[in-house]
Design a protein around this motif. Structure first.
Motif, PDB file in Angstrom:
ATOM      1  N   SER A 187       0.848  -1.195   0.000  1.00 52.65           N
ATOM      2  CA  SER A 187       0.000   0.000   0.000  1.00 52.65           C
ATOM      3  C   SER A 187       0.879   1.238   0.000  1.00 52.65           C
ATOM      4  N   ALA A 188       0.281   2.387  -0.317  1.00 54.60           N
ATOM      5  CA  ALA A 188       1.026   3.639  -0.326  1.00 54.60           C
ATOM      6  C   ALA A 188       1.621   3.930   1.045  1.00 54.60           C
ATOM      7  N   GLY A 189       0.879   3.581   2.109  1.00 56.71           N
ATOM      8  CA  GLY A 189       1.374   3.816   3.463  1.00 56.71           C
ATOM      9  C   GLY A 189       2.613   3.016   3.793  1.00 56.71           C
ATOM     10  N   ARG A 190       2.720   1.804   3.245  1.00 59.97           N
ATOM     11  CA  ARG A 190       3.887   0.967   3.489  1.00 59.97           C
ATOM     12  C   ARG A 190       5.077   1.403   2.632  1.00 59.97           C
ATOM     13  N   LEU A 191       4.796   1.890   1.434  1.00 56.60           N
ATOM     14  CA  LEU A 191       5.857   2.174   0.467  1.00 56.60           C
ATOM     15  C   LEU A 191       6.361   3.609   0.496  1.00 56.60           C
ATOM     16  N   MET A 192       5.603   4.518   1.086  1.00 52.01           N
ATOM     17  CA  MET A 192       5.978   5.931   1.057  1.00 52.01           C
ATOM     18  C   MET A 192       7.201   6.196   1.938  1.00 52.01           C
ATOM     19  N   ASN A 193       7.817   7.365   1.726  1.00 54.98           N
ATOM     20  CA  ASN A 193       8.887   7.813   2.610  1.00 54.98           C
ATOM     21  C   ASN A 193       8.592   9.244   3.041  1.00 54.98           C
ATOM     22  N   THR A 194       9.259   9.690   4.075  1.00 54.23           N
ATOM     23  CA  THR A 194       8.978  11.015   4.640  1.00 54.23           C
ATOM     24  C   THR A 194      10.093  12.024   4.348  1.00 54.23           C
ATOM     25  N   ASP A 195      10.976  11.658   3.424  1.00 57.52           N
ATOM     26  CA  ASP A 195      12.070  12.563   3.056  1.00 57.52           C
ATOM     27  C   ASP A 195      11.624  13.416   1.874  1.00 57.52           C
ATOM     28  N   PHE A 196      10.892  14.491   2.149  1.00 60.39           N
ATOM     29  CA  PHE A 196      10.374  15.358   1.094  1.00 60.39           C
ATOM     30  C   PHE A 196      10.531  16.812   1.504  1.00 60.39           C
ATOM     31  N   VAL A 197      10.348  17.713   0.553  1.00 63.98           N
ATOM     32  CA  VAL A 197      10.442  19.145   0.821  1.00 63.98           C
ATOM     33  C   VAL A 197       9.031  19.729   0.797  1.00 63.98           C
ATOM     34  N   ALA A 198       8.647  20.364   1.892  1.00 61.52           N
ATOM     35  CA  ALA A 198       7.333  21.000   1.983  1.00 61.52           C
ATOM     36  C   ALA A 198       7.502  22.425   2.495  1.00 61.52           C
ATOM     37  N   VAL A 199       6.712  23.330   1.950  1.00 56.18           N
ATOM     38  CA  VAL A 199       6.737  24.733   2.364  1.00 56.18           C
ATOM     39  C   VAL A 199       5.315  25.189   2.633  1.00 56.18           C
ATOM     40  N   ARG A 200       5.185  26.238   3.405  1.00 55.31           N
ATOM     41  CA  ARG A 200       3.861  26.791   3.707  1.00 55.31           C
ATOM     42  C   ARG A 200       3.376  27.642   2.531  1.00 55.31           C
ATOM     43  N   THR A 201       2.081  27.822   2.447  1.00 61.11           N
ATOM     44  CA  THR A 201       1.493  28.589   1.351  1.00 61.11           C
ATOM     45  C   THR A 201       2.011  30.027   1.302  1.00 61.11           C
ATOM     46  N   GLU A 202       2.312  30.615   2.475  1.00 60.03           N
ATOM     47  CA  GLU A 202       2.731  32.014   2.513  1.00 60.03           C
ATOM     48  C   GLU A 202       4.227  32.211   2.310  1.00 60.03           C
ATOM     49  N   ALA A 203       4.989  31.119   2.184  1.00 56.68           N
ATOM     50  CA  ALA A 203       6.444  31.232   2.012  1.00 56.68           C
ATOM     51  C   ALA A 203       6.789  31.825   0.648  1.00 56.68           C
ATOM     52  N   LYS A 204       7.895  32.557   0.587  1.00 57.47           N
ATOM     53  CA  LYS A 204       8.370  33.119  -0.675  1.00 57.47           C
ATOM     54  C   LYS A 204       9.179  32.066  -1.427  1.00 57.47           C
ATOM     55  N   LEU A 205       9.135  32.142  -2.758  1.00 54.62           N
ATOM     56  CA  LEU A 205       9.898  31.197  -3.556  1.00 54.62           C
ATOM     57  C   LEU A 205      11.394  31.326  -3.305  1.00 54.62           C
ATOM     58  N   SER A 206      11.850  32.522  -2.974  1.00 55.77           N
ATOM     59  CA  SER A 206      13.276  32.725  -2.705  1.00 55.77           C
ATOM     60  C   SER A 206      13.738  31.841  -1.551  1.00 55.77           C
ATOM     61  N   ALA A 207      12.901  31.688  -0.522  1.00 54.15           N
ATOM     62  CA  ALA A 207      13.248  30.836   0.617  1.00 54.15           C
ATOM     63  C   ALA A 207      13.294  29.371   0.200  1.00 54.15           C
ATOM     64  N   LEU A 208      12.371  28.969  -0.671  1.00 54.91           N
ATOM     65  CA  LEU A 208      12.360  27.595  -1.159  1.00 54.91           C
ATOM     66  C   LEU A 208      13.607  27.305  -1.980  1.00 54.91           C
ATOM     67  N   PRO A 259      -3.386  13.525  -4.569  1.00 53.57           N
ATOM     68  CA  PRO A 259      -2.873  12.747  -3.438  1.00 53.57           C
ATOM     69  C   PRO A 259      -3.339  11.299  -3.425  1.00 53.57           C
ATOM     70  N   LEU A 260      -2.583  10.501  -2.714  1.00 53.55           N
ATOM     71  CA  LEU A 260      -2.963   9.121  -2.436  1.00 53.55           C
ATOM     72  C   LEU A 260      -3.313   9.008  -0.957  1.00 53.55           C
ATOM     73  N   ASN A 261      -4.085   7.992  -0.607  1.00 52.18           N
ATOM     74  CA  ASN A 261      -4.336   7.663   0.787  1.00 52.18           C
ATOM     75  C   ASN A 261      -3.403   6.522   1.189  1.00 52.18           C
ATOM     76  N   PRO A 262      -3.033   6.418   2.461  1.00 52.71           N
ATOM     77  CA  PRO A 262      -2.108   5.359   2.878  1.00 52.71           C
ATOM     78  C   PRO A 262      -2.604   3.953   2.549  1.00 52.71           C
ATOM     79  N   GLN A 263      -3.930   3.771   2.510  1.00 51.69           N
ATOM     80  CA  GLN A 263      -4.487   2.431   2.267  1.00 51.69           C
ATOM     81  C   GLN A 263      -4.549   2.081   0.785  1.00 51.69           C
TER      82      GLN A 263
END
Length: 249
Positions: A121-142, A194-198
């Motif tokens: 399942s997606a929950g078993r195969l996924m990893n948590t090493d990703f880049v996430a930013v908030r909606t209000e963040a500037k692209l320069s910071a990203l 998006p996918l769900n973990p199941q």
């Protein structure tokens, strides 16, 4: 007389471990825990992650327990979710409580839930090493954040979240050059599929085709971003050709 450490010291280097983490894990497993710590001490965190992912869970847990707590929690949070969940089960109750306190509560819950996800399942195969930013963040910071990553760790996509971690959209890394640095991430993001973990592997394959991407976010029932699933992590599809057809090929 040469000890195993002396024999391996010239082999298990940053370059070797990064190039073939599975081989490095096998070599490390043959050593005592304190010897492994001597060898991985100088390695970068992402290389330690790569070595611990394929390692036997009891051995990997023993190594992680002896790292400084801050480093151990950083590494654990970047392991593949199934492996991280297995390591948590190996820890003693007191240590599990200590390292859980150093982790994000959502990640601790994710590890607790991981064993309940169906195989493949997606929950078993996924990893948590990703880049996430908030909606209000500037692209320069990203962009500055991406510059700090090794070239091979540069993600194909960055995800945009709300204040509570809920998925809002995605920004393809290759498209960053088309926007001004002062643009707000929430204004340039694209809708995310998006996918769900199941969700099983077959449903994930269909989602990859529909989204025309190689990486998809995985969210929980509240829409909170839990991890990401790369297309390459999906198990290979069984050959559905009739037996006589396969013989003819």
């Amino acid at each position: 007389m040469n000890s195993p450490i002396h024999a391996l010291a010239g082999v298990i280097t940053e370059k070797f471990a990064a190039a073939d983490p599975a081989a490095a894990a096998r070599a490390l497993e043959s050593l005592a825990t304190h010897e492994i710590l001597l060898l991985i001490g100088p390695l970068k965190a992402q290389t330690i992650v790569a070595c611990l992912n394929p390692m036997n869970p009891p051995k990997a847990a023993a190594v992680l327990r002896r790292l400084p707590l801050r480093q151990a929690s950083y590494v654990l949070a970047r392991l593949e979710v199934p492996q991280a969940a297995r390591l948590m089960k190996e820890f003693s109750v007191p240590y599990r409580e200590r390292i859980s306190a150093a982790l994000e509560p959502a990640f601790v819950k994710l590890l607790a839930d991981a064993s309940a996800y169906p195989p493949d399942s997606a929950g078993r195969l996924m990893n948590t090493d990703f880049v996430a930013v908030r909606t209000e963040a500037k692209l320069s910071a990203l962009v500055e954040r991406l510059k700090s990553l090794p070239r091979r760790k540069l993600p194909a996509a960055c995800f945009v979240t709300g204040k509570d971690g809920e998925l809002r959209g995605v920004i393809r890394t290759a498209e960053l050059a088309f926007y001004t640095p002062q643009s707000v991430c929430g204004s340039v993001m694209s809708p995310a599929q998006p996918l769900n973990p199941q969700d099983g592997a077959e449903k994930a394959r269909e989602a990859f085709v529909k989204a025309e991407t190689d990486v998809l976010p995985v969210v929980n029932e509240k829409g909170v971003l839990l991890g990401v699933l790369a297309r390459e992590e999906l198990p290979s599809q069984p050959d559905k050709k009739p037996f006589w057809k396969r013989l003819a090929d």
